[in-house]
Scaffold this motif. Structure first.
Motif, mmCIF file in Angstrom:
data_model
loop_
_atom_site.group_PDB
_atom_site.id
_atom_site.type_symbol
_atom_site.label_atom_id
_atom_site.label_comp_id
_atom_site.label_asym_id
_atom_site.label_seq_id
_atom_site.Cartn_x
_atom_site.Cartn_y
_atom_site.Cartn_z
ATOM 1 N N ILE A 47 28.598 59.196 28.780
ATOM 2 C CA ILE A 47 28.870 60.412 29.550
ATOM 3 C C ILE A 47 27.561 60.884 30.174
ATOM 4 N N PRO A 48 27.651 61.649 31.258
ATOM 5 C CA PRO A 48 26.417 62.166 31.868
ATOM 6 C C PRO A 48 25.641 63.049 30.898
ATOM 7 N N ALA A 49 24.332 62.919 30.909
ATOM 8 C CA ALA A 49 23.486 63.751 30.046
ATOM 9 C C ALA A 49 23.253 65.128 30.659
ATOM 10 N N GLU A 50 23.306 65.225 31.976
ATOM 11 C CA GLU A 50 23.079 66.503 32.653
ATOM 12 C C GLU A 50 24.356 67.328 32.583
ATOM 13 N N LEU A 51 24.266 68.509 31.982
ATOM 14 C CA LEU A 51 25.458 69.336 31.758
ATOM 15 C C LEU A 51 26.174 69.713 33.050
ATOM 16 N N ARG A 52 25.436 69.932 34.118
ATOM 17 C CA ARG A 52 26.064 70.267 35.395
ATOM 18 C C ARG A 52 26.965 69.130 35.855
ATOM 19 N N VAL A 53 26.494 67.905 35.718
ATOM 20 C CA VAL A 53 27.281 66.736 36.117
ATOM 21 C C VAL A 53 28.441 66.529 35.153
ATOM 22 N N LEU A 54 28.188 66.663 33.864
ATOM 23 C CA LEU A 54 29.247 66.504 32.875
ATOM 24 C C LEU A 54 30.352 67.535 33.098
ATOM 25 N N ALA A 55 29.987 68.777 33.375
ATOM 26 C CA ALA A 55 30.990 69.819 33.631
ATOM 27 C C ALA A 55 31.846 69.448 34.833
ATOM 28 N N ALA A 56 31.221 68.918 35.878
ATOM 29 C CA ALA A 56 31.974 68.514 37.068
ATOM 30 C C ALA A 56 32.920 67.370 36.752
ATOM 31 N N VAL A 57 32.472 66.424 35.947
ATOM 32 C CA VAL A 57 33.308 65.281 35.569
ATOM 33 C C VAL A 57 34.475 65.746 34.696
ATOM 34 N N LEU A 58 34.219 66.687 33.803
ATOM 35 C CA LEU A 58 35.282 67.207 32.944
ATOM 36 C C LEU A 58 36.339 67.948 33.750
ATOM 37 N N GLY A 59 35.925 68.601 34.833
ATOM 38 C CA GLY A 59 36.871 69.312 35.690
ATOM 39 C C GLY A 59 37.585 70.415 34.941
ATOM 40 N N LYS A 60 38.856 70.616 35.255
ATOM 41 C CA LYS A 60 39.702 71.601 34.570
ATOM 42 C C LYS A 60 39.013 72.955 34.437
ATOM 43 N N ARG A 61 38.393 73.402 35.520
ATOM 44 C CA ARG A 61 37.726 74.701 35.567
ATOM 45 C C ARG A 61 36.540 74.800 34.606
ATOM 46 N N MET A 62 35.970 73.675 34.193
ATOM 47 C CA MET A 62 34.790 73.708 33.332
ATOM 48 C C MET A 62 33.570 73.934 34.212
ATOM 49 N N THR A 63 32.802 74.946 33.894
ATOM 50 C CA THR A 63 31.570 75.213 34.634
ATOM 51 C C THR A 63 30.379 74.800 33.779
ATOM 52 N N LYS A 65 27.886 76.615 33.144
ATOM 53 C CA LYS A 65 27.564 77.764 32.287
ATOM 54 C C LYS A 65 28.436 77.764 31.026
ATOM 55 N N ARG A 66 29.710 77.558 31.225
ATOM 56 C CA ARG A 66 30.642 77.520 30.080
ATOM 57 C C ARG A 66 30.317 76.350 29.159
ATOM 58 N N LEU A 67 30.082 75.174 29.755
ATOM 59 C CA LEU A 67 29.735 74.003 28.956
ATOM 60 C C LEU A 67 28.424 74.238 28.207
ATOM 61 N N GLY A 68 27.489 74.916 28.852
ATOM 62 C CA GLY A 68 26.211 75.231 28.203
ATOM 63 C C GLY A 68 26.385 76.064 26.950
ATOM 64 N N ARG A 69 27.387 76.948 26.952
ATOM 65 C CA ARG A 69 27.657 77.773 25.754
ATOM 66 C C ARG A 69 28.289 76.933 24.636
ATOM 67 N N LEU A 70 29.095 75.959 25.026
ATOM 68 C CA LEU A 70 29.807 75.137 24.034
ATOM 69 C C LEU A 70 28.967 73.965 23.527
ATOM 70 N N TRP A 71 28.076 73.471 24.359
ATOM 71 C CA TRP A 71 27.387 72.211 24.096
ATOM 72 C C TRP A 71 26.543 72.168 22.827
ATOM 73 N N PRO A 72 25.859 73.244 22.413
ATOM 74 C CA PRO A 72 25.025 73.135 21.211
ATOM 75 C C PRO A 72 25.778 72.640 19.969
ATOM 76 N N THR A 73 27.053 72.935 19.849
ATOM 77 C CA THR A 73 27.833 72.465 18.704
ATOM 78 C C THR A 73 28.301 71.030 18.892
ATOM 79 N N ILE A 74 28.494 70.612 20.140
ATOM 80 C CA ILE A 74 28.992 69.265 20.458
ATOM 81 C C ILE A 74 27.853 68.250 20.516
ATOM 82 N N ALA A 75 26.694 68.690 20.956
ATOM 83 C CA ALA A 75 25.552 67.800 21.203
ATOM 84 C C ALA A 75 25.159 66.885 20.038
ATOM 85 N N PRO A 76 25.232 67.341 18.763
ATOM 86 C CA PRO A 76 24.821 66.449 17.673
ATOM 87 C C PRO A 76 25.659 65.164 17.564
#
Length: 105
Positions: A47-63, A65-76
């Protein structure tokens, strides 16, 4: 998917998934993003390492900013791959097992 053989699906082990400490700490929303990332990684090898790109790939209204709030728990659950993208080590073991089994058939 740069050099990886395309495979239709992967084995899902609910007992391993539910026993994973990282998963147990995720909210339902974080878990949904994690599962979507697993599917993307299966299809594309990473998956893309850059959150902006990953959010775009995820789509479904994922921004981003929103991914940045969720990512710290998912990143490990992810680590850098050879190409600067992120991989899930368990998924890559499953991929290797399936390819090895397929080669034996």
């Amino acid at each position: 998917m740069s050099g990886k053989q395309k495979l239709g699906g992967y084995t899902w082990w609910p007992s391993d998934y539910q026993a994973d400490e990282h998963v147990r700490l995720m909210s339902f929303e974080e878990e949904g993003v994690y599962r979507a990332c697993l599917d993307l990684a299966w299809l594309h090898g990473s998956i893309p390492a850059e959150l902006r790109v990953l959010a775009a790939v995820l789509g479904k209204r994922m921004t981003a900013k929103r991914l940045g709030r969720l990512w710290p728990t998912i990143a490990p659950c992810w680590e850098p791959g050879e190409d600067g993208r992120l991989i899930n080590r368990r998924m890559e073991r499953e991929r290797s097992d399936i390819l090895a089994y397929s080669a034996q058939q």
